[in-house]
Design a protein around this motif. Structure first.
Motif, PDB file in Angstrom:
ATOM      1  N   ALA A 143      -7.341  -0.875  12.869  1.00 42.47           N
ATOM      2  CA  ALA A 143      -6.929   0.675  12.973  1.00 42.47           C
ATOM      3  C   ALA A 143      -6.119   1.189  14.028  1.00 42.47           C
ATOM      4  CB  ALA A 143      -8.125   1.406  12.645  1.00 42.47           C
ATOM      5  N   ILE A 146      -2.483   0.488  13.498  1.00 43.74           N
ATOM      6  CA  ILE A 146      -2.026   1.537  12.718  1.00 43.74           C
ATOM      7  C   ILE A 146      -1.837   2.729  13.405  1.00 43.74           C
ATOM      8  CG2 ILE A 146      -2.570   2.868  10.500  1.00 43.74           C
ATOM      9  CD1 ILE A 146      -4.176   0.524   9.648  1.00 43.74           C
ATOM     10  N   TYR A 163       3.824  -3.860   9.970  1.00 42.61           N
ATOM     11  CA  TYR A 163       2.901  -2.730   9.799  1.00 42.61           C
ATOM     12  C   TYR A 163       2.055  -3.031   8.594  1.00 42.61           C
ATOM     13  CZ  TYR A 163       1.444   1.765   9.383  1.00 42.61           C
ATOM     14  OH  TYR A 163       0.498   2.863   9.082  1.00 42.61           O
ATOM     15  N   HIS A 170      -6.611  -4.385   7.607  1.00 45.13           N
ATOM     16  CA  HIS A 170      -7.322  -3.349   8.125  1.00 45.13           C
ATOM     17  C   HIS A 170      -8.379  -2.861   6.693  1.00 45.13           C
ATOM     18  CE1 HIS A 170      -9.211   0.322   9.535  1.00 45.13           C
ATOM     19  NE2 HIS A 170      -8.302   0.959   8.442  1.00 45.13           N
ATOM     20  N   MET A 174     -12.029  -4.161   6.164  1.00 42.96           N
ATOM     21  CA  MET A 174     -13.022  -2.873   6.075  1.00 42.96           C
ATOM     22  C   MET A 174     -13.891  -2.813   4.745  1.00 42.96           C
ATOM     23  SD  MET A 174     -13.628  -1.473   9.027  1.00 42.96           S
ATOM     24  CE  MET A 174     -12.891  -0.841  10.603  1.00 42.96           C
ATOM     25  N   MET A 175     -13.140  -2.754   3.854  1.00 35.76           N
ATOM     26  CA  MET A 175     -13.471  -2.677   2.286  1.00 35.76           C
ATOM     27  C   MET A 175     -14.451  -3.742   2.226  1.00 35.76           C
ATOM     28  SD  MET A 175     -12.889   0.319   1.588  1.00 35.76           S
ATOM     29  CE  MET A 175     -12.499   0.968   0.091  1.00 35.76           C
ATOM     30  N   SER A 179     -17.874  -3.434   4.837  1.00 40.04           N
ATOM     31  CA  SER A 179     -18.724  -2.223   4.192  1.00 40.04           C
ATOM     32  C   SER A 179     -19.560  -2.637   3.047  1.00 40.04           C
ATOM     33  CB  SER A 179     -17.981  -1.287   3.567  1.00 40.04           C
ATOM     34  OG  SER A 179     -16.716  -0.751   4.313  1.00 40.04           O
ATOM     35  N   GLY A 232      -1.661  -3.959   0.501  1.00 39.08           N
ATOM     36  CA  GLY A 232      -2.782  -3.249   0.740  1.00 39.08           C
ATOM     37  C   GLY A 232      -3.999  -4.091   0.073  1.00 39.08           C
ATOM     38  N   TRP A 233      -5.111  -3.072   0.287  1.00 42.67           N
ATOM     39  CA  TRP A 233      -6.499  -3.980  -0.232  1.00 42.67           C
ATOM     40  C   TRP A 233      -6.361  -4.030  -1.485  1.00 42.67           C
ATOM     41  CZ3 TRP A 233     -11.128  -2.372  -2.304  1.00 42.67           C
ATOM     42  CH2 TRP A 233     -11.382  -1.192  -2.793  1.00 42.67           C
ATOM     43  N   LEU A 477      -6.847   9.000   1.561  1.00 43.21           N
ATOM     44  CA  LEU A 477      -7.313   8.494   2.729  1.00 43.21           C
ATOM     45  C   LEU A 477      -8.206   8.949   3.424  1.00 43.21           C
ATOM     46  CD1 LEU A 477      -5.730   5.911   4.059  1.00 43.21           C
ATOM     47  CD2 LEU A 477      -4.881   7.340   5.992  1.00 43.21           C
ATOM     48  N   PHE A 480     -11.599   8.931   1.421  1.00 46.49           N
ATOM     49  CA  PHE A 480     -12.578   7.778   1.464  1.00 46.49           C
ATOM     50  C   PHE A 480     -13.058   7.408   2.678  1.00 46.49           C
ATOM     51  CE2 PHE A 480      -9.614   4.618   2.910  1.00 46.49           C
ATOM     52  CZ  PHE A 480      -8.275   4.579   2.226  1.00 46.49           C
ATOM     53  N   HIS A 481     -12.373   7.791   4.036  1.00 47.98           N
ATOM     54  CA  HIS A 481     -12.793   7.643   5.071  1.00 47.98           C
ATOM     55  C   HIS A 481     -14.038   8.580   5.246  1.00 47.98           C
ATOM     56  CE1 HIS A 481      -9.117   5.283   6.206  1.00 47.98           C
ATOM     57  NE2 HIS A 481      -9.859   4.638   7.038  1.00 47.98           N
ATOM     58  N   ILE A 484     -16.818   6.863   3.349  1.00 45.67           N
ATOM     59  CA  ILE A 484     -17.168   5.404   3.753  1.00 45.67           C
ATOM     60  C   ILE A 484     -17.653   5.222   5.068  1.00 45.67           C
ATOM     61  CG2 ILE A 484     -16.664   2.735   3.977  1.00 45.67           C
ATOM     62  CD1 ILE A 484     -14.733   3.558   1.679  1.00 45.67           C
ATOM     63  N   PHE A 528      -9.993  12.464  11.320  1.00 44.84           N
ATOM     64  CA  PHE A 528      -9.883  12.422   9.851  1.00 44.84           C
ATOM     65  C   PHE A 528      -9.334  13.680   9.335  1.00 44.84           C
ATOM     66  CE2 PHE A 528     -11.515   8.164  10.726  1.00 44.84           C
ATOM     67  CZ  PHE A 528     -10.224   7.362   9.975  1.00 44.84           C
ATOM     68  N   ARG A 541       0.431   7.117   1.661  1.00 47.68           N
ATOM     69  CA  ARG A 541      -0.493   6.181   2.285  1.00 47.68           C
ATOM     70  C   ARG A 541       0.601   5.065   2.629  1.00 47.68           C
ATOM     71  NH1 ARG A 541      -4.970   4.683  -1.592  1.00 47.68           N
ATOM     72  NH2 ARG A 541      -5.379   3.014  -0.110  1.00 47.68           N
ATOM     73  N   ARG A 542       0.572   4.429   3.602  1.00 47.31           N
ATOM     74  CA  ARG A 542       0.928   3.030   3.915  1.00 47.31           C
ATOM     75  C   ARG A 542       2.263   2.988   4.336  1.00 47.31           C
ATOM     76  NH1 ARG A 542      -1.774   0.687  -1.763  1.00 47.31           N
ATOM     77  NH2 ARG A 542      -3.687   0.254  -0.818  1.00 47.31           N
TER      78      ARG A 542
HETATM   79  C1  HEM Z   1     -11.772   3.776  13.746  1.00 48.48           C
HETATM   80  C2  HEM Z   1     -11.695   4.082  12.695  1.00 48.48           C
HETATM   81  C3  HEM Z   1     -10.649   4.051  11.866  1.00 48.48           C
HETATM   82  C4  HEM Z   1      -9.375   4.306  11.725  1.00 48.48           C
HETATM   83  C5  HEM Z   1      -8.780   5.253  12.969  1.00 48.48           C
HETATM   84  C6  HEM Z   1      -8.802   4.145  10.385  1.00 48.48           C
HETATM   85  C7  HEM Z   1      -7.470   4.498  10.225  1.00 48.48           C
HETATM   86  C8  HEM Z   1      -6.700   4.114   8.912  1.00 48.48           C
HETATM   87  C9  HEM Z   1      -5.389   4.639   8.652  1.00 48.48           C
HETATM   88  C10 HEM Z   1      -4.603   5.138   9.622  1.00 48.48           C
HETATM   89  C11 HEM Z   1      -5.415   4.162   7.640  1.00 48.48           C
HETATM   90  C12 HEM Z   1      -3.888   4.240   6.753  1.00 48.48           C
HETATM   91  C13 HEM Z   1      -2.752   3.327   6.831  1.00 48.48           C
HETATM   92  C14 HEM Z   1      -1.757   4.111   5.953  1.00 48.48           C
HETATM   93  O1  HEM Z   1      -2.003   4.132   4.612  1.00 48.48           O
HETATM   94  O2  HEM Z   1      -0.871   4.305   6.335  1.00 48.48           O
HETATM   95  C15 HEM Z   1      -6.202   3.425   7.198  1.00 48.48           C
HETATM   96  C16 HEM Z   1      -6.374   2.882   5.937  1.00 48.48           C
HETATM   97  C17 HEM Z   1      -7.571   2.324   5.637  1.00 48.48           C
HETATM   98  N1  HEM Z   1      -8.751   2.217   6.081  1.00 48.48           N
HETATM   99 FE1  HEM Z   1      -9.299   2.886   7.982  1.00 48.48          FE
HETATM  100  N2  HEM Z   1      -9.523   3.587   9.600  1.00 48.48           N
HETATM  101  C18 HEM Z   1     -10.799   3.456  10.360  1.00 48.48           C
HETATM  102  C19 HEM Z   1     -11.920   2.977   9.798  1.00 48.48           C
HETATM  103  C20 HEM Z   1     -11.987   2.179   8.548  1.00 48.48           C
HETATM  104  C21 HEM Z   1     -13.532   2.110   7.914  1.00 48.48           C
HETATM  105  C22 HEM Z   1     -14.813   2.229   8.629  1.00 48.48           C
HETATM  106  C23 HEM Z   1     -13.144   1.783   6.771  1.00 48.48           C
HETATM  107  C24 HEM Z   1     -13.988   1.361   5.694  1.00 48.48           C
HETATM  108  C25 HEM Z   1     -14.982   1.099   5.556  1.00 48.48           C
HETATM  109  C26 HEM Z   1     -11.511   1.942   6.417  1.00 48.48           C
HETATM  110  C27 HEM Z   1     -10.967   1.625   5.551  1.00 48.48           C
HETATM  111  C28 HEM Z   1      -9.925   1.835   5.231  1.00 48.48           C
HETATM  112  C29 HEM Z   1      -9.074   1.466   3.873  1.00 48.48           C
HETATM  113  C30 HEM Z   1      -9.763   0.883   2.701  1.00 48.48           C
HETATM  114  C31 HEM Z   1      -7.676   1.756   4.011  1.00 48.48           C
HETATM  115  C32 HEM Z   1      -6.876   1.665   3.113  1.00 48.48           C
HETATM  116  C33 HEM Z   1      -5.960   0.496   3.330  1.00 48.48           C
HETATM  117  C34 HEM Z   1      -4.891   0.262   2.392  1.00 48.48           C
HETATM  118  O3  HEM Z   1      -4.327   1.269   2.071  1.00 48.48           O
HETATM  119  O4  HEM Z   1      -4.815  -0.828   1.398  1.00 48.48           O
HETATM  120  N3  HEM Z   1     -11.209   2.398   7.588  1.00 48.48           N
HETATM  121  N4  HEM Z   1      -7.321   3.476   8.135  1.00 48.48           N
END
Ligand code: HEM
Ligand SMILES: [Cu+2]
Ligand SMILES: [Cu+2]
Lengths: 653, 329, 220
Positions: A143, A146, A163, A170, A174-175, A179, A232-233, A477, A480-481, A484, A528, A541-542
């Motif tokens: 993260a 990212i 990227y 990520h 995470m998922m 989680s 992506g996931w 985005l 769900f943050h 979750i 967030f 996203r993404r």
């Molecule tokens: C330190 C904390 C976190 C930060 C700063 C963070 C940041 C990000 C960012 C910026 C993206 C977006 C990327 C994009 O679509 O351009 C992302 C996607 C995602 N994050 Fe996090 N995240 C964090 C923690 C978590 C946690 C705890 C979870 C779940 C338990 C999580 C689950 C996801 C999921 C499922 C995506 C979508 C990935 C995809 O598009 O396939 N993240 N995160």
């Protein structure tokens, strides 16, 4: 010895499955442990890879492509099997072929027991804690990467290719790892203690789930060695079909993890149904246990769909079937349907344990009974049931079944009713209480604060007209943050601060805990919340680059994210300090809780309760004059009520 | 919530909470509606943008009191019901604190009513907005008057569009890795890299893809529809203002997904007509080389999925090439 | 082994007869509910396949659901199906014999079932060599390959469960000489019978589900 055995039989052996005699295990390096597991995994990998190339070499199509997905699949498959063989997970299943009965559970001692296939649910619980923290921190590092890339719309740290791999890893880690597995640590550790049981129903299956998850972690990560996966996931299909062999790691990883989820949920559900101590009726079960049984139902019933979806994807990639290939009689919608049919229950797998943790902690610090206990239980079950009927809300704009949208809008919004119950329960319990704001309690308050934002934004998303604005963007985005991370992860850390003194016998440092909480809470929201606005302003996203006018907001979010990441360093420091460097012995019941799990000695004896307790009431009679005693810990229990079941199987007797 | 609490400052908590909540909610709702609501994205360039912005604001006006209520409750808990406060009496347990039928029933009733209202309201908005600008698959049941006719005519090549006739304009959006192009079936099916639209006109977007799934998101127009290979996904909106707008891909479609955007323009009806007719004739030679206009196109061997099996045979790859000598007889 | 038990006796926590009875009841209940839950899980797994079948069939993308109505080799299909059914019914009818007290007849029935299942497993794998279409030539072809893989898993589970149960019965008879495992109240015997009951129930499920899938893929 009172076991009834027919006369004339000499020296009957004690029946193994109810044998509660701990046997000292072999601690030697020559027995099975992670080392042998790693060796098994390594050898399996080599063997599988060789086999895959051997098969592939006779198919010019594969041999000439330079991308032998079959070799990757077989390598990973054999690696997982080798790993499980090496750790000893398959010893018993193999011995059963010869008709052997399970040996009594082995009590390993010393620190090495944490590196073995251990059948004690308390050891497995600790192993899960460490596992989940590792999964979570690896995902967290990604993260940070990212957010570094998103600091600037045009100056790039990573290539577009790298990227998208980072984002995909990520999300998946995470998922699927961090989680989904959160039921593991606290669920496995505390469910038997909370229901007054000495053991899990299927300790081998429990340990199996843990080691399967760990194997899944390596499988998901192996994608990077094969060039990552670009989907992506969510792994949407034509892109999945188009992707390189890294996709095989993703698909097979999902299959492995789904097996881990099924087995974990299976054992928990069966344990809760059958091993409740006498008197532990359904109206006395702690809410945490309610949340776990609801989660277990989702784990067992939704995960098989993911297994199937992953299997079909793997066949597409290796056997050239066309499940998801529209041009060849398949359908890319098929993946979307299967994935989200699993995927939506999955998001509640990630929400329910959080609700349970919060419901368990709040009464302790308010010194009040849980408000509307029945409503809490009904809410969890309601959420679990409804979650099977909402999956197409992820597909409102996809062109699939457009006429069903009002229905899915309705079911999705209906699910906010049982979710609202959780708020009623929490708010009612806070009412006019003399609240002690210890660290775990602060985390619980934060869960309500964050989950409110997450939940309300979910209602926006479920409204089809508004969904046109917010689908596929940073608004989702952020949504769900907030649910979750803001819900589950906050609850998880609250739960750790709350229960670690019981699990390890050492209290977490309060001062560092407060620092951790306030930085995590503050920077979480600063990271967030701007993403809602970024999303409304049109950032999908993404993406590795975005509109110039969004730079300030993105920079703000990124910098907050770095501090958010740093807040976990405080946690790690606290963990190291209070658990290892300067451990402080915790009293048996530091928070003065009425919960059954706290009525044991610390450290908890191998078989939890010296006598199986007889439960007299629910564990929430705080501040009540003349409250009944929680349980009778002294006398042997009467026979359990489930003899009706036995009678059904044994008609002759 | 009856209790035997005797502390007078505690007695009045509930009333105070309600008063503060009502006051704050009204103020915030009004402030939101007057100052923020009109500026909420995506603006008011089209009928769907306007309608969905209104919808968003309605949801917000309902959501704000809910959020204020819970947050106020949490704030009260943090400030008033805090063990650090000297005047805070001990918590009171017992059956009265473990539940209250009236509170529970009213909570359930209120949340159910709100939720059902939202679902009904959303459905009405979706229907009255002719699909609200969302992708409705190949056979949309929600559509503006005349859309069906215009679409059928466009496919058969007999469609036409003229300014100031209130006719529906069908436009095809073709997504591929990693760009959007647009075809205008009522103008001979020419293809353009720019999305140019006439103002005050119902547009029928026919979205499809040549490879993986993309999503056509015309941000200011408030249209969003996934682009699926081999499928038509239709969305409607009516343009209302002149100006430029942005088009982005909002479904991950591979490495350069982040670079898949371009700009479009809404022109006056006559300016659009002039642009369309001149482009049609200018592109005529190229248009002849394009596949005949259709709602979707079968990709060739270079498409995402590779070859095509029209009748059980594998083309353009031969079975031997794919399965080696081990192919079944 | 018994030495280990004796040594371990020193560090054991005492357990009362009631506790033993409680644990036994819980254990039997776990086998009972575990068996049911497993059927639930397996239903969702197979339902995903059934859903895919009908989804692709009704979308008929590219008119390639099932060109020329290609069919998997029916001779193989009938063989595999009959063998699976035989294995399942051996478990079901065998249990009736066991209830009457006839252990050896039950054992014979289960061994027949094991052999049938293993043979079915072999046929199911061998069938891949005889499939007259390419895996990716149609929607039907794809789902058929998916079905074959899932059926390998199903038959494997059938064979494994049957074999381990009957092997256990032999072991029990040997270890507890003279104990009638079909009637005894000995915990091991009760556990064994609970397992047999759960297994038989699952075999009934397999009989039903494989009939449905067989009809879908070979007859429809
Ligand atoms: C330190 C904390 C976190 C930060 C700063 C963070 C940041 C990000 C960012 C910026 C993206 C977006 C990327 C994009 O679509 O351009 C992302 C996607 C995602 N994050 Fe996090 N995240 C964090 C923690 C978590 C946690 C705890 C979870 C779940 C338990 C999580 C689950 C996801 C999921 C499922 C995506 C979508 C990935 C995809 O598009 O396939 N993240 N995160
Ligand atoms: Cu969902
Ligand atoms: Cu894209």
């Amino acid at each position: 010895m009172t076991t009834s055995v027919e006369a004339g039989v000499e020296a009957p052996k004690p029946p193994a499955f109810i044998d509660i005699k701990p046997r000292r295990g072999q601690n030697g390096w020559l027995s099975q442990h992670v080392g042998t597991a790693a060796l098994g995994g390594f050898l399996g990998y080599i063997l599988g890879h060789w086999l895959g190339n051997f098969i592939g070499s006779s198919y010019p199509y594969i041999a000439n492509s330079g991308q032998n997905s079959l070799a990757v699949l077989l390598a990973l498959l054999f690696m997982v099997v080798g790993w499980l063989l090496g750790i000893g997970a398959l010893n018993h299943p193999i011995a059963k072929i010869l008709g052997r009965e399970a040996k009594g559970e082995v009590e390993y001692t010393g620190w090495t027991r944490y590196f073995r296939y251990n059948l004690d649910h308390k050891v497995v619980g600790i192993q899960y804690v460490v596992g989940v923290l590792i999964f979570f921190f690896t995902g967290g590092l990604l993260a940070m990467a990212i957010r570094t890339e998103l600091l600037n719309p045009t100056v790039h740290v990573f290539s577009a290719d790298t990227y998208i791999k980072i984002v995909s890893e990520h999300g998946t880690i995470m998922m699927m790892m961090a989680s989904s597995v959160v039921v593991g640590p606290l669920g496995n550790y505390f469910v038997p203690l909370m229901i007054g049981s000495r053991r899990m129903a299927f300790p081998r299956i429990e340990a199996f789930s843990l080691w399967t998850f760990i194997a899944g972690y390596f499988v998901i990560f192996s994608a990077l060695a094969y060039g990552g996966f670009p989907t992506g996931w969510t792994g949407y299909a034509p892109l999945q079909t188009q992707a390189g062999p890294g996709m095989v790691s993703y698909l097979f990883g999902f299959a492995v993890i789904s097996v881990g989820m099924m087995t974990a949920g299976f054992n928990l559900a069966v344990t809760i149904i059958n091993y409740r101590a006498p008197g532990m009726t359904w109206s006395r079960v702690p809410v945490f246990v309610w949340s776990i049984i609801a989660t277990a139902a989702l784990l067992t019933l939704a995960s098989p769909v993911l297994t199937a979806a992953g299997l079909f994807g793997l066949l597409d990639k290796t056997a050239q079937t066309s499940f998801y290939v529209t041009e060849h009689g398949g359908s890319s919608y098929l993946w979307q349907n299967l994935f989200w049919f699993f995927g939506h229950p999955e998001v509640y797998i990630m929400a329910l344990p959080g609700f349970g943790i919060v419901g368990e902690i709040i009464p302790v610090f308010t010194r009040k009974p849980l408000f509307a206990y029945r409503i809490a239980a009904a809410g969890m079950i309601g959420v679990a049931l409804l979650s099977f009927f909402v999956w197409q809300h992820h597909l409102f704009q996809s062109g699939i079944d457009p006429d069903m949208r009002p229905l899915f809008m309705l079911t999705t919004e209906l699910i906010s009713i049982p979710t609202g119950f959780i708020f009623l329960v929490g708010m009612g319990t806070l009412y006019r209480a003399k609240i002690r704001y210890e660290v775990p309690m602060l985390f619980c308050m934060a869960v309500y604060f964050n989950f409110l934002i997450g939940g309300i934004s979910g209602v926006f998303l479920s409204d089809v007209p508004v969904n046109v604005t917010v689908h596929g963007g940073f608004f989702v985005l952020s949504h769900f943050h907030y649910t979750i991370m803001g819900g589950l992860i906050f609850a998880f850390f609250g739960g750790l601060y709350f229960w670690l003194p019981k699990m390890t016998g050492r209290t977490m440092n309060k001062k560092l805990g407060l620092w951790h909480f306030w930085t995590m809470f503050g920077f979480f929201n600063l990271t967030f919340f701007p993403m809602f606005i970024i999303g409304l302003l049109g950032q999908p996203r993404r993406v590795f680059s975005y509109a110039r006018n969004l730079q300030t907001l993105n920079e703000f979010s990124s910098i907050a994210a770095f501090f958010l990441g740093a807040s976990f360093l405080i946690f790690v420091a606290n963990l190291m300090w209070s658990q290892f460097i300067a451990p402080e012995k915790a009293p048996a019941n530091p928070w003065d809780s009425l919960g059954l799990e706290w009525q044991t000695a610390t450290p908890i004896p191998h078989y939890n309760f010296e006598r199986i307790p007889v439960i007299m009431t629910d564990p929430y009679h705080y501040s009540e004059v003349g409250a009944p005693a929680l349980a009778d810990f002294g006398n042997g229990p009467p026979v359990h009520a489930s003899s009706a079941v036995a009678a059904a199987i044994e008609p002759e007797q | 919530m009856s209790s035997t609490n005797t502390n007078p400052s505690q007695e009045h908590h509930l009333r105070r909470i309600v008063v503060i909540w009502v006051a704050l909610s009204v103020v915030c709702d009004l402030l939101y509606w007057i100052f923020i609501g009109p500026h909420v994205p995506p603006g008011r360039m089209t009928s769907t943008a306007t309608a969905n912005q209104f919808d968003f604001n309605v949801l917000m006006v309902i959501a704000l009191p809910v959020m204020i209520g819970v947050w106020e409750w949490l704030a009260f808990a943090a400030l008033m019901w805090n063990s650090k406060r000297a005047d805070m009496p001990e918590s009171v347990g017992g059956p009265a604190a473990a539940g209250n039928r009236r509170t529970e029933v009213s909570w359930i009733v209120v949340t159910t009513v709100v939720v059902l209202f939202l679902a009904v309201y959303g459905t009405i908005e979706l229907y009255s907005g002719a699909g609200s600008g969302s992708g409705e698959g190949p056979n949309p049941i929600l559509q503006p008057a005349g859309a069906m006719k215009a679409e059928t005519a466009a496919l058969s090549g007999s469609g036409s569009w003229a300014p100031y006739t209130n006719a529906v304009l069908p436009v095809q959006v073709i997504a591929q890795q990693w760009k959007f192009t647009y075809r205008y079936p009522t103008f001979g099916g020419f293809e353009s890299p720019y999305l140019i639209l006439p103002v005050n006109t119902e547009i029928a977007f026919n979205v499809t893809s040549l490879d993986v799934i993309h999503s056509f998101w015309a941000y200011q127009l408030e249209v969003k529809a996934d682009a699926n290979p081999l499928q038509n996904n239709v969305a409607f909106t009516k343009t209302g203002q002149l100006g430029t707008f942005e088009v982005r891909c909002s479904e991950l479609c591979g490495i350069w997904h982040g670079a898949m955007f371009n700009k479009g323009k809404v022109l006056s009806e006559s300016a659009f007509m002039a642009w369309a007719t001149s482009t049609e004739s200018k592109n005529a030679a190229n248009t002849k080389l394009l596949p005949p206009f259709a709602w979707s196109y079968v990709p060739d061997a270079n498409g995402a999925a590779g070859g095509f099996y029209p009748d059980g045979n594998v083309t353009p790859y031969s079975p031997v090439e794919i399965y080696g000598s081990k192919q079944p007889s | 082994m018994s030495d280990a038990f004796k040594a371990a006796d020193k560090i054991r926590i005492s357990d009362t007869p009631e506790e033993r009875e409680f644990e036994l009841r819980a254990h039997i209940g776990a086998i009972w509910s575990g068996g049911r839950l497993f059927i639930g899980m397996y239903t969702f797994l197979l339902a995903s396949l059934v859903f895919s079948y009908f989804y692709l069939r009704s979308s008929n993308n590219g008119i390639l659901w099932r060109p020329n109505h290609v069919t998997a080799p029916t001779a193989y299909g009938w063989t595999i199906y009959t063998l699976t059914l035989l294995a399942a019914s051996m478990a079901i009818f065998g249990q009736a014999r066991l209830r009457r007290g006839n252990v050896s007849e039950w054992q014979a029935a289960i061994w027949v079932g094991v052999v049938a299942a293993l043979f079915a497993l072999f046929m199911q794998i061998w069938e891949f060599t005889a499939v007259p279409f390419y895996p990716g030539s149609s929607g039907y072809a794809s789902t058929f390959i998916g079905y074959s893989v899932m059926n390998i898993l199903t038959i494997f589970i059938v064979a494994y469960w049957l074999e381990t149960t009957v092997a256990r019965s032999h072991w029990l008879v040997k270890e507890f000489r003279g104990v009638e495992i079909q009637f005894s109240k000995h915990p091991s015997a009760q556990s064994f019978r609970a397992n047999v009951a759960s297994m038989t129930y699952f075999m009934g499920f397999v009989a039903l589900s494989s009939t449905l899938l067989f009809a879908m893929f070979y007859l429809l």
